[in-house]
Design an enzyme around this catalytic site. Sequence first.
Site, PDB file in Angstrom:
ATOM      1  N   HIS A 212      34.041  28.498  39.147  1.00  0.00           N
ATOM      2  CA  HIS A 212      35.353  28.822  38.336  1.00  0.00           C
ATOM      3  C   HIS A 212      36.457  29.427  38.156  1.00  0.00           C
ATOM      4  CE1 HIS A 212      32.985  32.331  39.111  1.00  0.00           C
ATOM      5  NE2 HIS A 212      34.205  32.985  38.572  1.00  0.00           N
TER       6      HIS A 212
ATOM      7  N   TYR B  40      32.420  33.350  30.306  1.00  0.00           N
ATOM      8  CA  TYR B  40      32.589  32.191  30.411  1.00  0.00           C
ATOM      9  C   TYR B  40      32.386  30.558  29.661  1.00  0.00           C
ATOM     10  CZ  TYR B  40      30.984  34.006  34.834  1.00  0.00           C
ATOM     11  OH  TYR B  40      30.813  34.534  35.978  1.00  0.00           O
TER      12      TYR B  40
ATOM     13  N   GLU C 157      36.852  31.782  33.196  1.00  0.00           N
ATOM     14  CA  GLU C 157      36.189  33.212  33.417  1.00  0.00           C
ATOM     15  C   GLU C 157      36.631  34.325  32.121  1.00  0.00           C
ATOM     16  OE1 GLU C 157      35.164  34.915  36.618  1.00  0.00           O
ATOM     17  OE2 GLU C 157      33.185  36.475  35.561  1.00  0.00           O
TER      18      GLU C 157
ATOM     19  N   HIS D 214      40.654  35.547  40.049  1.00  0.00           N
ATOM     20  CA  HIS D 214      40.578  35.388  41.277  1.00  0.00           C
ATOM     21  C   HIS D 214      39.637  34.366  41.383  1.00  0.00           C
ATOM     22  CE1 HIS D 214      36.737  37.012  38.824  1.00  0.00           C
ATOM     23  NE2 HIS D 214      36.197  35.711  39.297  1.00  0.00           N
TER      24      HIS D 214
ATOM     25  N   HIS E 298      36.740  41.630  44.119  1.00  0.00           N
ATOM     26  CA  HIS E 298      36.873  40.001  44.863  1.00  0.00           C
ATOM     27  C   HIS E 298      38.132  38.871  44.210  1.00  0.00           C
ATOM     28  CE1 HIS E 298      35.615  38.358  40.510  1.00  0.00           C
ATOM     29  NE2 HIS E 298      34.851  38.143  41.449  1.00  0.00           N
TER      30      HIS E 298
ATOM     31  N   HIS F 227      27.617  41.098  34.910  1.00  0.00           N
ATOM     32  CA  HIS F 227      27.387  40.694  36.480  1.00  0.00           C
ATOM     33  C   HIS F 227      27.262  41.996  36.752  1.00  0.00           C
ATOM     34  CE1 HIS F 227      29.524  36.942  36.653  1.00  0.00           C
ATOM     35  NE2 HIS F 227      30.606  37.542  36.287  1.00  0.00           N
TER      36      HIS F 227
HETATM   37 FE   LIG Z   1      34.486  35.785  37.992  1.00  0.00          FE
END
Ligand SMILES: [Fe+2]
Length: 304
Positions: free
Chosen positions: A211, A252, A262, A151, A196, A243
């Site tokens: 990112h 990261y 990431e 993503h 996502h 997260h």
């Molecule tokens: Fe991400």
Amino acid sequence: MKTVLRPGHIAIRVMDLGAAITHYVKVLGMVETARDEQGRVFLKAWDEHDHHSLVLREADAPGMDYMAFKVEDETTLHDLAKAITEFGLDVEWVSAGEHPFTGERLRFTAPTGHVFELYAHKGLYGNGMPTTNPGIRADDLKGIHPSRFDHCALIGDDVEGSYRLFTEVLGFDLTEQVVDGDEKRAVFLSCSTKPHDVAFIQGPVKGKLHHMSFFVDSWAQVLDAADIIASNDVPHEVGPTRHGITRGETLYFFDPSGNRNEVFSGGYIWYPDRPTLTWTVDEMPKALFFTERKLNETFLTVVT
Ligand SMILES: [Fe+2]
């Protein structure tokens, strides 16, 4: 399954092509699949079957040229061209073959200023294993070796507009959001069962890359990725940590041109009947970094 299938490729600008290739091949462990007469380099993550998912182009400044999604078929592609035009955006067609082994691509600019592409066909390169009696991993894996490009998170000034485009026209679901009263500060959008496939975060400018993310299979592999970036003196930013949004495990760091990478694992399975999760802006530190519950200065300000 939706008509937009998944993220297909991201094209980024790098300032030193040689240094970028070393980073993405040696440290990330991606596979170089082609170079073209424009000097672009095409790469894929090891377990992706299609020809490429990352395109590197040497330029004076880093950032993202475009992100593409693969759609179900040519009919879908042309239907979406019409729907995007009706939404009020200009569309442009990029000829088949402009990317190696790739069919024609539909290009448009989202309200946040990011250029996106849709395409229906890309040739198979394979993942290093046969498709009959395949085995479980290719035998020449290097570096972090994520299994796929997963993503992007993108910064722009009209999150509401891009949210409407992706949900009303492209059929994405809103899995999570960060709100400040009635205003959407960040939206996390899925065209699949992932938490996502793309995220938009409100910012004062158009078209910035926050990112690009690569998926690894486990928390252990995120920890291993941290050892690999340290061993290679890659600039580190955050993690390994957790997260709140997506519940993913994350690390990261930056490529040699300053594009943020990431490495991500975990997260829940999204089904379209699952309720959207909402974080209020006062809980942003926990939403971003659940373990530390602190915002990171560079994470909020550095974009390419
Ligand atoms: Fe991400």
